[in-house]
Design an enzyme around this catalytic site. Sequence first.
Site, PDB file in Angstrom:
ATOM      1  N   HIS A   1       0.598   6.572  -7.811  1.00 22.26           N
ATOM      2  CA  HIS A   1      -0.563   6.451  -6.937  1.00 22.26           C
ATOM      3  C   HIS A   1      -1.411   7.703  -7.122  1.00 22.26           C
ATOM      4  O   HIS A   1      -0.880   8.808  -7.186  1.00 22.26           O
ATOM      5  CB  HIS A   1      -0.157   6.334  -5.465  1.00 22.26           C
TER       6      HIS A   1
ATOM      7  N   ASP B   1      -1.411  -1.884   7.768  1.00 22.05           N
ATOM      8  CA  ASP B   1      -2.204  -0.834   7.119  1.00 22.05           C
ATOM      9  C   ASP B   1      -3.626  -1.320   6.886  1.00 22.05           C
ATOM     10  O   ASP B   1      -4.589  -0.582   7.085  1.00 22.05           O
ATOM     11  CB  ASP B   1      -1.564  -0.416   5.793  1.00 22.05           C
TER      12      ASP B   1
ATOM     13  N   ARG C   1      -9.685   3.003  11.040  1.00 22.84           N
ATOM     14  CA  ARG C   1      -9.851   4.456  10.828  1.00 22.84           C
ATOM     15  C   ARG C   1     -11.183   4.755  10.143  1.00 22.84           C
ATOM     16  O   ARG C   1     -11.839   5.752  10.432  1.00 22.84           O
ATOM     17  CB  ARG C   1      -8.687   4.988   9.984  1.00 22.84           C
TER      18      ARG C   1
ATOM     19  N   SER D   1      -0.213   5.300   5.263  1.00 20.46           N
ATOM     20  CA  SER D   1      -1.035   4.251   4.658  1.00 20.46           C
ATOM     21  C   SER D   1      -0.698   4.094   3.173  1.00 20.46           C
ATOM     22  O   SER D   1      -0.434   2.992   2.679  1.00 20.46           O
ATOM     23  CB  SER D   1      -2.510   4.615   4.861  1.00 20.46           C
TER      24      SER D   1
ATOM     25  N   LYS E   1       2.128   1.041   1.303  1.00 22.65           N
ATOM     26  CA  LYS E   1       1.736   0.094   0.246  1.00 22.65           C
ATOM     27  C   LYS E   1       2.582   0.290  -1.010  1.00 22.65           C
ATOM     28  O   LYS E   1       2.940  -0.667  -1.687  1.00 22.65           O
ATOM     29  CB  LYS E   1       0.244   0.253  -0.065  1.00 22.65           C
TER      30      LYS E   1
HETATM   31  N1  URA Z   1      -6.102   5.563   0.695  1.00 15.36           N
HETATM   32  C1  URA Z   1      -5.328   4.761   1.451  1.00 15.36           C
HETATM   33  O1  URA Z   1      -4.815   3.748   0.993  1.00 15.36           O
HETATM   34  N2  URA Z   1      -5.129   5.110   2.731  1.00 15.36           N
HETATM   35  C2  URA Z   1      -5.653   6.225   3.289  1.00 15.36           C
HETATM   36  O2  URA Z   1      -5.421   6.476   4.442  1.00 15.36           O
HETATM   37  C3  URA Z   1      -6.465   7.039   2.484  1.00 15.36           C
HETATM   38  C4  URA Z   1      -6.670   6.689   1.182  1.00 15.36           C
END
Ligand code: URA
Length: 410
Positions: free
Chosen positions: A82, A161, A168, A183, A187
């Site tokens: 990621h 999320d 958010r 978050s 994932k």
């Molecule tokens: N990317 C995400 O998936 N979540 C966040 O909170 C910030 C960046």
Amino acid sequence: MHIPTLIARKREGEELSASEIELLVAGYTSGEIPDYQMAAFAMAVYFKGMSAAEIAALTRSMIASGDCFSHPSGHPAVVDKHSTGGIGDKVSLVLAPLVACAGCWVPMVSGRGLGITGGTLDKLESIPGFRVRIDLADASAQLAQLGVVMMGQTERFCPADKKLYALRDVTGTVPSIPLITASIMSKKLAESLDRLVLDVKFGSGAFMQTRGDAEALAASMLAVGREMGVEVHTVLNPMSEPTGRSVGNALEVVEALETLAGGGPADLRNVVLDLSEKIAGVSREQLEKLLDDGSALRRFEMMVSAQGGNPADLPNLAEIHRAPVIREVLAPAGGVVSRVDAGRVGQAALQLGAGRAKASDGVNFAVGFDQWVKCGESVQAGQVVCRIHAQSAADFEIAEAMIGKAIRID
Ligand code: URA
């Protein structure tokens, strides 16, 4: 559970229990807890933070809000990377098929661009027909066949999320390390991984502007991964200049294809190799060979085919998405390039239409930049420092003025 009391306790900096967090997330996902209460809770977390145990509980609850990948017994190592995002960052497009060629499974769930940061899904969708909406059953079948799938978050994948991130985004609570950690990690961990590498960027073109903030985010994500039994590696990478020489959706795919074929810009290839060698379970030399002998490119083409695209379109992508105005920007004086400010280049790309200012916007696949000079290179007066691909002459002029402030030649 009395939600106002829970919010007030977090507001006062109290540590919540795992079961309280679980109930909160489940209630929010089902719609029992309204947005205004969750927004207040997110703001309380923004100011008071969360303990490592609370972040792990939040991550677990968000994973549990939906479906996860379930891999058959005896599966190869399941790995992913990621990146916290940046300008010109097309690393995923190269890394995922490359690491699959090394024998791993890569179920890469990616996002769309927002603000100055580009998104892997937007880049992939510049390939005509490429489908990023795939359900978990089809994704698992493709994984077993090709070792790689690149897809978006489905409705059933970490729905808590999805809902909380959108909230958010409109309540000033995105830049909170506990919330970002949960978050991102929810994932990734819902992919049921064995190994994960996190590319945490810092600098003008990154989410985290300073190295210190990037280190704090990396440490937080590492702690959650370890807590959940996943081998997590973190690599901190500067995002002071764009990665590679192109910025923009189709333009970045073109550069990724060059890199998949063993060429491409040195900085892009190096980041791909640095991250891949943490998770692939083979040596850097073996990974280089998989790029240089065309294996990674072939795997990418197979993935394109499996996901609805036509590999025969790939060599023609620049023509398929040819912007109406393509013009060079020339160096006003000779010297050494000392700055190509990623943040400013990202703003200019956004202005051209390559990115989206808000989540509901579309993106223009054709526009952006290519042929960027890199920091440390020498240029002569009148030499090309980049090309702008614009929808109109007026857009070109705005972008040209913006990047005039991004580049410095000493
Ligand atoms: N990317 C995400 O998936 N979540 C966040 O909170 C910030 C960046």
